[in-house]
Design an enzyme around this catalytic site. Sequence first.
Site, PDB file in Angstrom:
ATOM      1  N   ASP A 105     -21.293   9.016   2.615  1.00 43.76           N
ATOM      2  CA  ASP A 105     -20.665  10.200   2.052  1.00 43.76           C
ATOM      3  C   ASP A 105     -21.485  10.809   0.953  1.00 43.76           C
ATOM      4  O   ASP A 105     -21.499  12.008   0.748  1.00 43.76           O
ATOM      5  CB  ASP A 105     -19.327   9.807   1.453  1.00 43.76           C
TER       6      ASP A 105
ATOM      7  N   GLU B  15     -24.753  10.891   0.690  1.00 35.45           N
ATOM      8  CA  GLU B  15     -25.804  11.744   1.267  1.00 35.45           C
ATOM      9  C   GLU B  15     -25.227  13.050   1.785  1.00 35.45           C
ATOM     10  O   GLU B  15     -25.808  14.112   1.631  1.00 35.45           O
ATOM     11  CB  GLU B  15     -26.485  11.016   2.434  1.00 35.45           C
ATOM     12  N   PHE B  16     -24.048  12.913   2.429  1.00 39.04           N
ATOM     13  CA  PHE B  16     -23.404  14.115   2.957  1.00 39.04           C
ATOM     14  C   PHE B  16     -23.134  15.107   1.831  1.00 39.04           C
ATOM     15  O   PHE B  16     -23.447  16.290   1.933  1.00 39.04           O
ATOM     16  CB  PHE B  16     -22.094  13.739   3.666  1.00 39.04           C
ATOM     17  N   ASP B  17     -22.579  14.602   0.732  1.00 41.02           N
ATOM     18  CA  ASP B  17     -22.259  15.475  -0.394  1.00 41.02           C
ATOM     19  C   ASP B  17     -23.508  16.122  -0.974  1.00 41.02           C
ATOM     20  O   ASP B  17     -23.498  17.285  -1.369  1.00 41.02           O
ATOM     21  CB  ASP B  17     -21.530  14.690  -1.490  1.00 41.02           C
TER      22      ASP B  17
ATOM     23  N   SER C 128       6.228  27.187  26.576  1.00 40.30           N
ATOM     24  CA  SER C 128       6.824  25.923  26.189  1.00 40.30           C
ATOM     25  C   SER C 128       6.707  24.997  27.409  1.00 40.30           C
ATOM     26  O   SER C 128       6.040  25.357  28.369  1.00 40.30           O
ATOM     27  CB  SER C 128       8.216  26.316  25.761  1.00 40.30           C
ATOM     28  N   LEU C 129       7.320  23.826  27.383  1.00 39.32           N
ATOM     29  CA  LEU C 129       7.242  22.920  28.528  1.00 39.32           C
ATOM     30  C   LEU C 129       8.639  22.539  28.990  1.00 39.32           C
ATOM     31  O   LEU C 129       9.546  22.405  28.169  1.00 39.32           O
ATOM     32  CB  LEU C 129       6.507  21.634  28.138  1.00 39.32           C
TER      33      LEU C 129
ATOM     34  N   GLU D  24      -1.279  13.170  30.046  1.00 36.83           N
ATOM     35  CA  GLU D  24      -1.760  13.194  28.664  1.00 36.83           C
ATOM     36  C   GLU D  24      -0.615  12.789  27.755  1.00 36.83           C
ATOM     37  O   GLU D  24       0.545  12.892  28.123  1.00 36.83           O
ATOM     38  CB  GLU D  24      -2.197  14.619  28.269  1.00 36.83           C
TER      39      GLU D  24
ATOM     40  N   LYS E 100       1.868  13.479  24.683  1.00 35.98           N
ATOM     41  CA  LYS E 100       2.414  14.683  24.070  1.00 35.98           C
ATOM     42  C   LYS E 100       2.343  14.478  22.562  1.00 35.98           C
ATOM     43  O   LYS E 100       3.052  13.651  22.003  1.00 35.98           O
ATOM     44  CB  LYS E 100       3.861  14.890  24.516  1.00 35.98           C
TER      45      LYS E 100
ATOM     46  N   ASP F   3       2.857  15.185  18.744  1.00 36.56           N
ATOM     47  CA  ASP F   3       4.002  15.783  18.070  1.00 36.56           C
ATOM     48  C   ASP F   3       3.561  16.450  16.770  1.00 36.56           C
ATOM     49  O   ASP F   3       3.443  15.806  15.739  1.00 36.56           O
ATOM     50  CB  ASP F   3       5.033  14.686  17.798  1.00 36.56           C
TER      51      ASP F   3
ATOM     52  N   ARG G 135       1.765  29.298  17.342  1.00 37.35           N
ATOM     53  CA  ARG G 135       2.443  29.698  18.562  1.00 37.35           C
ATOM     54  C   ARG G 135       3.425  30.840  18.320  1.00 37.35           C
ATOM     55  O   ARG G 135       3.577  31.720  19.147  1.00 37.35           O
ATOM     56  CB  ARG G 135       3.182  28.510  19.164  1.00 37.35           C
TER      57      ARG G 135
ATOM     58  N   TYR H 160      -5.846  20.212  24.158  1.00 31.70           N
ATOM     59  CA  TYR H 160      -5.420  19.827  25.503  1.00 31.70           C
ATOM     60  C   TYR H 160      -5.529  20.916  26.561  1.00 31.70           C
ATOM     61  O   TYR H 160      -5.258  20.683  27.723  1.00 31.70           O
ATOM     62  CB  TYR H 160      -3.992  19.276  25.485  1.00 31.70           C
TER      63      TYR H 160
ATOM     64  N   LYS I  24       0.380  17.164  34.215  1.00 25.07           N
ATOM     65  CA  LYS I  24      -0.072  18.484  34.664  1.00 25.07           C
ATOM     66  C   LYS I  24      -0.704  18.384  36.043  1.00 25.07           C
ATOM     67  O   LYS I  24      -1.431  17.422  36.315  1.00 25.07           O
ATOM     68  CB  LYS I  24      -1.115  19.039  33.685  1.00 25.07           C
TER      69      LYS I  24
ATOM     70  N   LYS J  97       9.923  12.903  28.297  1.00 29.70           N
ATOM     71  CA  LYS J  97      10.255  12.484  26.931  1.00 29.70           C
ATOM     72  C   LYS J  97      10.587  10.994  26.876  1.00 29.70           C
ATOM     73  O   LYS J  97      11.373  10.502  27.678  1.00 29.70           O
ATOM     74  CB  LYS J  97      11.481  13.276  26.427  1.00 29.70           C
TER      75      LYS J  97
ATOM     76  N   CYS K 252      28.327  18.775 -10.078  1.00 33.16           N
ATOM     77  CA  CYS K 252      27.688  17.459 -10.023  1.00 33.16           C
ATOM     78  C   CYS K 252      28.755  16.370  -9.896  1.00 33.16           C
ATOM     79  O   CYS K 252      29.707  16.344 -10.674  1.00 33.16           O
ATOM     80  CB  CYS K 252      26.850  17.228 -11.268  1.00 33.16           C
TER      81      CYS K 252
ATOM     82  N   CYS L 136      28.668  14.327 -13.357  1.00 39.53           N
ATOM     83  CA  CYS L 136      28.928  14.865 -14.694  1.00 39.53           C
ATOM     84  C   CYS L 136      29.646  16.213 -14.674  1.00 39.53           C
ATOM     85  O   CYS L 136      29.837  16.839 -15.711  1.00 39.53           O
ATOM     86  CB  CYS L 136      27.624  14.984 -15.483  1.00 39.53           C
TER      87      CYS L 136
ATOM     88  N   CYS M 267      21.366  19.300 -10.399  1.00 37.50           N
ATOM     89  CA  CYS M 267      22.246  19.256 -11.560  1.00 37.50           C
ATOM     90  C   CYS M 267      21.371  19.527 -12.779  1.00 37.50           C
ATOM     91  O   CYS M 267      20.452  18.767 -13.054  1.00 37.50           O
ATOM     92  CB  CYS M 267      22.902  17.881 -11.688  1.00 37.50           C
TER      93      CYS M 267
ATOM     94  N   CYS N 150      23.646  13.819 -17.811  1.00 44.33           N
ATOM     95  CA  CYS N 150      24.063  13.357 -16.487  1.00 44.33           C
ATOM     96  C   CYS N 150      23.625  11.900 -16.297  1.00 44.33           C
ATOM     97  O   CYS N 150      22.431  11.605 -16.280  1.00 44.33           O
ATOM     98  CB  CYS N 150      23.438  14.271 -15.440  1.00 44.33           C
TER      99      CYS N 150
HETATM  100  P1  AMP Z   1       8.317  21.793  23.449  1.00 47.39           P
HETATM  101  O1  AMP Z   1       7.973  22.340  22.080  1.00 47.39           O
HETATM  102  O2  AMP Z   1       9.154  20.561  23.406  1.00 47.39           O
HETATM  103  O3  AMP Z   1       8.754  22.849  24.410  1.00 47.39           O
HETATM  104  O4  AMP Z   1       6.935  21.232  24.006  1.00 47.39           O
HETATM  105  C1  AMP Z   1       5.883  22.103  24.273  1.00 47.39           C
HETATM  106  C2  AMP Z   1       4.814  21.861  23.302  1.00 47.39           C
HETATM  107  O5  AMP Z   1       4.243  20.564  23.433  1.00 47.39           O
HETATM  108  C3  AMP Z   1       3.649  22.763  23.523  1.00 47.39           C
HETATM  109  O6  AMP Z   1       3.836  23.984  22.906  1.00 47.39           O
HETATM  110  C4  AMP Z   1       2.528  22.007  22.873  1.00 47.39           C
HETATM  111  O7  AMP Z   1       2.366  22.462  21.554  1.00 47.39           O
HETATM  112  C5  AMP Z   1       3.000  20.583  22.793  1.00 47.39           C
HETATM  113  N1  AMP Z   1       2.067  19.606  23.376  1.00 47.39           N
HETATM  114  C6  AMP Z   1       1.736  18.438  22.793  1.00 47.39           C
HETATM  115  N2  AMP Z   1       0.863  17.751  23.529  1.00 47.39           N
HETATM  116  C7  AMP Z   1       0.603  18.484  24.616  1.00 47.39           C
HETATM  117  C8  AMP Z   1      -0.241  18.280  25.749  1.00 47.39           C
HETATM  118  N3  AMP Z   1      -0.985  17.173  25.910  1.00 47.39           N
HETATM  119  N4  AMP Z   1      -0.260  19.263  26.672  1.00 47.39           N
HETATM  120  C9  AMP Z   1       0.499  20.381  26.529  1.00 47.39           C
HETATM  121  N5  AMP Z   1       1.315  20.622  25.492  1.00 47.39           N
HETATM  122  C10 AMP Z   1       1.377  19.680  24.535  1.00 47.39           C
HETATM  123 ZN    ZN Z   2      25.003  15.800 -13.276  1.00 52.29          ZN
END
Ligand code: AMP
Ligand code: ZN
Length: 663
Positions: free
Chosen positions: A31, A33-35, A80-81, A110, A112, A114, A133, A221, A284, A308, A402, A405, A420, A426
């Site tokens: 790090d 050297e990087f810096d 969305s999915l 893949e 998912k 979060d 999004r 992804y 997919k 899920k 509260c 108190c 509060c 309190c």
């Molecule tokens: P949901 O919000 O439950 O409708 O799920 C859809 C969201 O899952 C998408 O908008 C992506 O942001 C997210 N996501 C996470 N991992 C993946 C993945 N491997 N492929 C596609 N979507 C993904």
């Molecule tokens: Zn209080």
Amino acid sequence: MNIEQQITSLRVELQEHNHKYYVLDTPTISDFEFDQKLKQLQALELAHPEYDDPNSPSHRVGGAVTKNFETIVHEHRMYSLDNSYSKEDLEDWETRIKKMVDGDVSYTCELKYDGASISLTYENGALLRAVTRGDGFQGDDVTTNIKTIKSVPLKLTGDYPPKFDIRGEIILPWEGFNIMNEEREALGLELYRNPRNTASGSLKLQDSAEVAKRPLDCLLYNITGNNLGITTQIESLQKARDWGFKVPNASKLVHSIEEVLEFVNHWDVARHDLPYETDGVVVKVNNLQQQEELGYTAKAPRWAMAYKFKAEQVSTRLREITYQVGRTGAITPVANLEPVELAGTTVKRASLHNADQIEKLDIREGDEVFVEKGGEIIPKIIAVDLTKRPVISAPTVYISECPECSTTLIRKEGEAQHYCPNEAGCPPQIVGRIQHYISRKALDIEGLGGETVALLVKENLILDYADLYTLTVDQLLPLERMAQKSAENLVNGVEASKTIPFERVLFGLGIRYVGETVAKKLAKHYRHIDAIATASEEDLISVDEIGGKIAESVIAFFEKETNRHLIERLKAHGVQLEISAEKLANQSDTLKGKTFVVSGVFEMPRNDLKKLIEDNGGKVSSSISAKTSYVVAGDKMGPSKLEKATSLGVSIITEKDFLLLIR
Ligand code: AMP
Ligand code: ZN
């Protein structure tokens, strides 16, 4: 090389090291050297603004502030999915697909991730824009913030197409999330609930330097665009890796729903070992031609399906909603539940967070509720079972006073939490502040625990932490369960706390936003409590890493007469409110910017060695990485540490060498 060439070559080099460190996790330089290289680049860029490039690695540190995020229409909609929860759901999906396309169908599985979805646009190999999004049709331009995330490449490598969008998820790995929460806990702030919300909230912070501090990551992804010359999903993932993106290796090409389920079952267990949260699998159709034939419904692609993972869930009755008051006066509503078994533990209580949450759930006492233990630390109430709501039931009215108190609660604009404001009177706030003062990282008073503090306050023996210093054994003896010995221990413990260094006392005062790190910074810079108490906002902000919020809070604290009086009393009792002359004499900046790992047995006590490092401006870390400047090796240093240090090229020095370094 002329200046422009020098700048370009430094940029390329730094970009490669970023990629190795943050995407591949295999750094090849330290790090330090990087810096050095980064500083060199910054100096050249400063002297030659004509060669500026918004995608220079020097822009990673953030600093730019966005007041309003510009709305951008997505060139390709972000869908969305659809969700599935069982084998049957997946089989139904396959049946539908097979009616619409010819030939065999393979699937890419893949994880998912979060977090918060993001769409990145690249033009001629450079990051042009990053957009959230939003509603799927249009989102917010958060480019400035995204640039601070080190695993997002600003420049690509390999044979990338001239223009494309790439989609992914901004996530916050568990480790970073936990560190952020520890810091918040120390500050008495409400904890972040889960990594996803925290990641998504980070994207819309106005100060990009704040975003740069958060350990966010970006996992990709999906590549979207015209004439990309890619024919399958699994291939596109590999391409993305080749161009410099972070794409997890868990993805797998399979040829049947059976195999999809194997993948799901494997990760349903293995996900607990991942460094980040995942709530399912995304399946997919692998062939992009088939994807195109399948197309989209109004909401989601027909060629993809989320599966899920099951969160463990039970239903139980909500007996009562009660309200807790924290040390800073923040009110937290608590759901008191009929005890129920969930994921191996008995759940009796769940946090309801704040008034908005109660309103959103429309949760009422007597309701049957669903409780879930998912990615969250605390079990969460996800919904009310309305079919079981008692006939006579009234909406929950949030308290306005509260519970401790009776002071009228306040709620600042833009804040979710009620407070509060009765700091001085309190009881839980009084007790909480003293408990914080005596805690391990503050004054660490031996012989005194949280419950005793509550008792002492209740008996009117103390009202604030300065009162601790006048307690006598005779006063304590009449208390329940207080023997001569424990009373003496307590008084001695209080006496001993007078030697605790200034920075810890400063932390113990409980000034909002002044956590351990900030207290250290302030103590080191100002050296004396009076200098902090009289510093202007401007002056405070000029201190490294002290922002406007902290400065405001420090000023508000010392503006209060009661607090100033409190400090005077602490002073009179001999509590350390300045850096001692002895300590000052032993301090230097010699090791500034250097990180040390200490390993093995030494002549001097280990803690003294660590203190010497810190007193001289260095940092002590527990594990060796490319960020380590030196390993101070004592007797019996572990072989794995030795090997790691050697392989990363970190200098290994002896205790003697170290002492020479600071002489
Ligand atoms: P949901 O919000 O439950 O409708 O799920 C859809 C969201 O899952 C998408 O908008 C992506 O942001 C997210 N996501 C996470 N991992 C993946 C993945 N491997 N492929 C596609 N979507 C993904
Ligand atoms: Zn209080």
